[in-house]
Design a protein around this motif. Structure first.
Motif, short mmCIF file in Angstrom:
data_model
loop_
_atom_site.label_atom_id
_atom_site.label_comp_id
_atom_site.label_asym_id
_atom_site.label_seq_id
_atom_site.Cartn_x
_atom_site.Cartn_y
_atom_site.Cartn_z
N GLY A 107 11.41 -17.75 20.29
CA GLY A 107 10.24 -18.48 19.82
C GLY A 107 10.45 -19.03 18.42
N GLU A 108 11.04 -18.21 17.55
CA GLU A 108 11.33 -18.67 16.19
C GLU A 108 12.33 -19.82 16.22
OE1 GLU A 108 12.71 -15.28 14.04
OE2 GLU A 108 10.76 -14.28 14.13
N GLU A 109 13.37 -19.68 17.05
CA GLU A 109 14.36 -20.76 17.17
C GLU A 109 13.70 -22.03 17.69
OE1 GLU A 109 17.34 -19.12 19.72
OE2 GLU A 109 18.09 -17.75 18.18
N ARG A 110 12.82 -21.87 18.68
CA ARG A 110 12.13 -23.03 19.25
C ARG A 110 11.25 -23.70 18.20
NH1 ARG A 110 9.52 -20.53 23.44
NH2 ARG A 110 11.52 -20.16 24.42
N ARG A 111 10.53 -22.87 17.41
CA ARG A 111 9.67 -23.44 16.36
C ARG A 111 10.50 -24.17 15.31
NH1 ARG A 111 6.81 -18.79 17.58
NH2 ARG A 111 7.88 -17.49 16.06
N ARG A 112 11.65 -23.58 14.93
CA ARG A 112 12.51 -24.25 13.96
C ARG A 112 13.03 -25.57 14.51
NH1 ARG A 112 16.17 -19.86 13.55
NH2 ARG A 112 14.84 -18.18 12.91
N GLU A 114 11.60 -27.44 16.86
CA GLU A 114 10.49 -28.39 16.91
C GLU A 114 10.19 -28.95 15.52
OE1 GLU A 114 7.31 -26.22 18.71
OE2 GLU A 114 8.20 -26.33 20.71
N LYS A 115 10.25 -28.11 14.52
CA LYS A 115 10.01 -28.55 13.15
C LYS A 115 11.07 -29.56 12.73
CE LYS A 115 9.43 -26.79 8.46
NZ LYS A 115 9.47 -25.60 7.60
N ARG A 116 12.34 -29.25 13.05
CA ARG A 116 13.44 -30.15 12.71
C ARG A 116 13.26 -31.50 13.42
NH1 ARG A 116 17.80 -31.99 14.85
NH2 ARG A 116 17.69 -30.72 16.71
N ARG A 117 12.91 -31.45 14.70
CA ARG A 117 12.69 -32.69 15.46
C ARG A 117 11.53 -33.49 14.88
NH1 ARG A 117 13.20 -30.37 21.58
NH2 ARG A 117 15.45 -30.06 21.56
N ARG A 122 9.54 -38.10 11.84
CA ARG A 122 8.83 -38.69 10.70
C ARG A 122 9.75 -39.56 9.86
NH1 ARG A 122 6.21 -33.77 11.06
NH2 ARG A 122 7.64 -32.69 9.65
N ARG A 123 11.00 -39.10 9.64
CA ARG A 123 11.95 -39.90 8.88
C ARG A 123 12.25 -41.21 9.59
NH1 ARG A 123 15.98 -35.71 8.79
NH2 ARG A 123 14.84 -34.03 7.87
N GLU A 124 12.42 -41.14 10.91
CA GLU A 124 12.70 -42.36 11.69
C GLU A 124 11.52 -43.32 11.62
OE1 GLU A 124 14.87 -44.98 13.73
OE2 GLU A 124 15.61 -43.05 13.03
N GLU A 125 10.30 -42.79 11.74
CA GLU A 125 9.11 -43.64 11.64
C GLU A 125 9.03 -44.29 10.26
OE1 GLU A 125 5.82 -41.13 12.59
OE2 GLU A 125 6.30 -41.09 14.74
N LYS A 126 9.35 -43.53 9.24
CA LYS A 126 9.34 -44.05 7.88
C LYS A 126 10.36 -45.17 7.73
CE LYS A 126 8.71 -42.01 3.34
NZ LYS A 126 8.88 -40.81 2.53
#
Length: 144
Positions: A107-112, A114-117, A122-126
């Motif tokens: 779960g922690e790995e998945r959350r990390r 998802e956060k990275r993605r 956000r960077r791509e949208e910017k």
């Protein structure tokens, strides 16, 4: 982690009650666990009989510690001068704890991940917005 509840609610008086849980116990005088692979063999036998708790006598190990063997954990301690040691294992709780820890790590790995993605998105949208603004500026310069 999904664990079967140990309580249930009585529909008549609506008070919580404890459930009865079936457990299998056993004892075994192994005479010695000095040979290589003997602990694993004991764990296999305990597994064969599907015991939840087993007392293993005359282990003849010095000191005291915890020794994992397969799905089981043996707890042993210093005995008396007759080398009487008792080992025991708690299989269900140990296995459930390990599974819960694995799930937590996943779960922690998945959350990390998802956060990275999300950060990448956000960077791509910017970048797209910046590119769009730049194109608008170029267009405005052309028509001036």
């Amino acid at each position: 982690m999904f664990r079967k509840s140990r309580t249930w609610t009585d529909p008549v008086d609506e008070r919580p009650k404890l459930m009865k849980m079936d457990m299998r116990f056993g004892t075994w005088n192994v005479r010695s666990l000095y040979r290589a692979g003997s602990l694993r063999a004991v764990a296999e036998k305990i597994s064969k009989y599907k015991l939840d708790l087993a007392g293993v006598q005359e282990v003849r190990w010095d000191g005291g510690a915890i020794a994992p063997a397969g799905d089981y954990t043996f707890f042993y301690g210093k005995g008396n001068e007759n080398h009487e040691l008792v080992g025991s294992k708690t299989v269900r709780e140990e296995r459930e704890e390990r599974e819960e820890k694995r799930r937590e790590r996943r779960g922690e790995e998945r959350r990390r991940e998802e956060k990275r993605r999300g950060e990448e998105k956000r960077r791509e949208e910017k970048r797209r917005e910046e590119k769009g603004r730049e194109e608008k500026r170029k267009e405005e310069k052309r028509y001036r």
